[in-house]
Design an enzyme around this catalytic site. Structure first.
Site, PDB file in Angstrom:
ATOM      1  N   ASP A 161      -6.257   7.497  10.936  1.00 32.45           N
ATOM      2  CA  ASP A 161      -4.670   6.188  11.292  1.00 32.45           C
ATOM      3  C   ASP A 161      -4.280   6.613  12.818  1.00 32.45           C
ATOM      4  O   ASP A 161      -4.682   8.026  12.812  1.00 32.45           O
ATOM      5  CB  ASP A 161      -3.761   7.106   9.834  1.00 32.45           C
ATOM      6  CG  ASP A 161      -3.878   6.058   9.186  1.00 32.45           C
ATOM      7  OD1 ASP A 161      -3.621   5.319   9.341  1.00 32.45           O
ATOM      8  OD2 ASP A 161      -4.029   7.107   7.612  1.00 32.45           O
ATOM      9  N   GLU A 187       0.936  -1.117   0.479  1.00 26.86           N
ATOM     10  CA  GLU A 187       0.138   0.024   0.149  1.00 26.86           C
ATOM     11  C   GLU A 187       0.509   1.079   0.037  1.00 26.86           C
ATOM     12  O   GLU A 187       1.962   1.489   0.527  1.00 26.86           O
ATOM     13  CB  GLU A 187      -0.926  -0.128   0.970  1.00 26.86           C
ATOM     14  CG  GLU A 187      -2.180  -1.348   1.468  1.00 26.86           C
ATOM     15  CD  GLU A 187      -2.613  -0.674   2.936  1.00 26.86           C
ATOM     16  OE1 GLU A 187      -3.950  -0.958   2.768  1.00 26.86           O
ATOM     17  OE2 GLU A 187      -1.747  -0.877   3.650  1.00 26.86           O
TER      18      GLU A 187
END
Lengths: 257, 409
Positions: free
Chosen positions: A61, A50
């Site tokens: 995140d 990714e």
């Protein structure tokens, strides 16, 4: 030229093993090192990577990746530079590289333009956590990506109800990304207790291969995923491993797949 | 009085669709993890609105705990001094905890209770919403975690202390610009970690659906009261010519505007923070200034201050509550439809207005509200004396004494 995600998943299946997907934040700690890290990951035998486009407010995140995003932006990394780097990388490796990021990056770039630019750069798919299926009628992002034959990877969480699993199964492409726990990205020492039941439930309703991420960090975690999932995603755990140690760490992790 | 009062929950011609889209703005741009929690909330809210006992409880708490209705006050000396339109002040600073924020906190805490949640999560900029959340958490016996940027913790120290005295945990956020936007992200992430046990009590009319609608509805009491109170001054059937309110996320402004949205003769003016320089990046928070840019950040689509790659830009305002790069989606829609007008006032003008109001009326507004006062001071002399302006004093200024002392010296 890199393989598609589905082609790579077929290889994993033929080899009767677990796939390993890793992650980098483009431009962290520098664009040059990102390139070296991706090449090292590919050489160590990971199945896909990714490539995260840094964004100012990365909602899904945890602290480690958020900090990496902010450092990359502070160093002046742009979306254009990320696309250029992606293009160099997709030419250099044969595993699929996917673009991960936040929807405003795409929206601001222009959805159609972004899909085209990604396709031109050899990107093989997208994971955009803040662009859920329910907003598609207003955005047409999934549709434009589909026209370019690029899958948008759907996310599923332990909170996803069964009817929503059914809906996601109808629209999912290539594979489905199962978030292992409540919360944000980040390394944990143990896997959550409910993981087995959760993944078995998802399996009942979702026919595509399952990737599992959020908190996967050790060879032991990877061993535990055998028979439950198809791909283990290792993100934050590798973020701050030095380039010198990266290959060794990855070799240890990949040995368990 | 209550029978003649407009209902608390009502619809205007500016309602969003069923997924929370006001035209192109709003929506639910959140990770999958939060979708079930937002769906649960939307359903619970629809049911609560339709439940007469819930509505009655909201009114009861508004009256006996918050101290509603807050007065609509004719600022006679200020009006005379300016020599133009009549200025009225809707004084939300007289509410319990000193600002309008308590209105949506009461409503949402009652909803949290209905949902069986045990912990409230909130973000705060100026600290007013944090204090109001900590207050209702204490009142309803719920745990409370307030996320606050490190910069705001510094400049709003009295409110931090106040929240702690109320039993809340203040979680200091060191990410990004360490202000309100980072507190919102941190609070959303806290909720993602515990979506089943906790309730995210969002503090403005923004974020993913149903928050913009829900916060607006609980704040609509401001405009509902103004509509009544204004007639007591100016006669049956009269309406104000202008409504003026400051706009950070936009909760006090939409609360004042909502009851008048369908009455086009009432002009609506939102006042943004011009900061030190409304033309320089990082020095202001005027989202609707020159070329507003649509974006999707923190769960909703609206106008955001963003750079060439769609990253949020830094902002500045002397008032922490207006120091935010996004604006509630309904405001974005009202702007786009031309129903409301948005202007900017600088830090200096706001501080001058703060002193002017303190000196002429003995009312000390919060620095946020002082932005609205500043615009009214500009507007009033340009209008004939028969015109009327209602300014929302969204909060009182006690929390800002220390900042002002530093600025003035």
């Amino acid at each position: 030229m890199s393989r598609t995600i589905s082609e790579q998943l077929t290889i994993i299946k033929q080899q009767h093993r677990l796939g390993v997907m890793t992650h980098v934040v483009m431009g962290y700690p520098s664009l040059h090192e990102t390139k070296q890290r991706v090449l090292a990951m590919a050489a160590a035998g990971v199945d896909s990577i990714e490539l995260q486009i840094p964004f100012s407010d990365p909602l899904a995140d945890g602290p480690a990746i958020t900090k990496a995003n902010q450092q990359a932006l502070a160093a002046g990394v742009t979306v254009q530079q990320c696309l250029q780097l992606a293009e160099q990388l997709t030419r250099a490796v044969d595993i699929p590289l996917q673009c991960i990021g936040y929807y405003n990056t795409i929206h601001h770039f222009g959805v159609q333009q972004f899909v085209q630019a990604s396709q031109a750069a050899g990107i093989q798919g997208f994971t955009i956590p803040d662009m859920p299926l329910t907003e598609e009628p207003y955005e047409h992002f999934y549709a434009l990506a589909a026209q370019a034959n690029l899958p948008v990877i759907q996310l599923i969480s332990p909170a996803t109800p069964i009817e929503r699993l059914r809906l996601i199964n109808q629209h999912a492409q290539a594979m489905v990304y199962c978030v292992s726990r409540f919360g944000v990205t980040g390394a944990h020492t143990t896997l959550p207790d409910h993981l087995i039941t959760y993944l078995r439930t998802v399996r009942q309703y979702v026919t595509l291969p399952l990737a599992v991420g959020f908190g996967i960090s050790t060879p032991k975690h990877i061993r535990a995923l055998h028979g439950l999932a198809d791909v283990a995603v290792i993100g934050s755990a590798l973020l701050n491993v030095s380039l010198e140690n990266l290959t060794q760490q990855l070799t240890n992790l990949c040995a368990e797949r | 009085m209550k029978s003649s009062m407009k209902k608390l929950f009502f619809k205007t011609q500016y309602e969003p669709d069923e997924h929370g889209h006001f035209g192109e703005f709003g929506g639910q741009y959140v990770p999958e993890l939060l979708i079930p929690a937002l769906e649960e909330l939307t359903q619970a809210y629809e049911q609560a609105k339709a439940d007469p006992s819930f509505v009655a409880t909201v009114h009861e708490v508004f009256k006996n705990y918050v101290g509603r209705p807050s007065p609509l006050y004719f600022a006679e000396r200020l009006t005379k001094q300016l020599g133009g339109a009549k200025i009225f002040l809707k004084n939300e600073g007289l509410n319990h905890t000193g600002a309008h924020k308590i209105n949506h906190c009461v409503g949402q805490a009652l909803l949290a209770q209905r949902l069986g949640k045990t912990r409230l999560i909130a973000e705060t900029g100026a600290g007013q919403h944090g204090v109001a959340t900590a207050t209702v958490a204490a009142k309803f016996g719920l745990h409370c975690t307030v996320h606050m940027g490190a910069v705001d913790v510094q400049r709003q120290a009295p409110n931090v202390f106040w929240m702690q005295q109320l039993g809340a945990e203040v979680r200091v956020v060191h990410d990004g610009s360490q202000t309100l936007k980072d507190a919102v992200t941190s609070a959303l992430q806290d909720w993602m970690t515990d979506p089943i046990g906790s309730y995210y009590l969002l503090g403005s009319a923004l974020g993913p659906h149903p928050y913009p609608v829900m916060v607006r509805d609980f704040q609509s009491i401001i405009g509902i009261e103004v509509a009544e109170q204004f007639q007591a001054y100016e006669g049956q059937g009269s309406v104000p010519d202008y409504l003026v309110a400051c706009v950070g996320g936009g909760s006090n402004a939409i609360g004042l505007f909502n009851a008048f949205l369908d009455d086009k003769q009432v002009k609506l003016i939102g006042v943004e923070a011009g900061g030190r320089n409304p033309n320089q990046v990082g020095e202001h928070a005027t989202r609707l200034g020159r070329q507003p840019q649509v974006g999707v950040i923190e769960g909703y689509k609206s106008f955001f201050l963003q750079d060439d790659d769609g990253n949020l830009q830094p902002t500045h305002s002397v008032s922490a509550g207006l120091d935010y790069p996004g604006i509630g989606p309904e405001h974005a829609y009202l702007y786009q439809q031309g129903r409301a007008q948005y202007v900017a006032v600088t830090d200096v003008q706001a501080v001058q207005a703060f002193r002017a109001l303190a000196n002429t009326e003995g009312i000390v507004p919060a620095l946020e509200s002082a932005h609205a006062v500043a615009y009214a001071i500009q507007l009033a002399p340009t209008l004939p004396p028969k015109k009327t302006i209602v300014v929302n004093i969204s909060g009182r200024g006690d929390k800002d004494y220390f900042i002002l002392r530093e600025l003035i010296h």
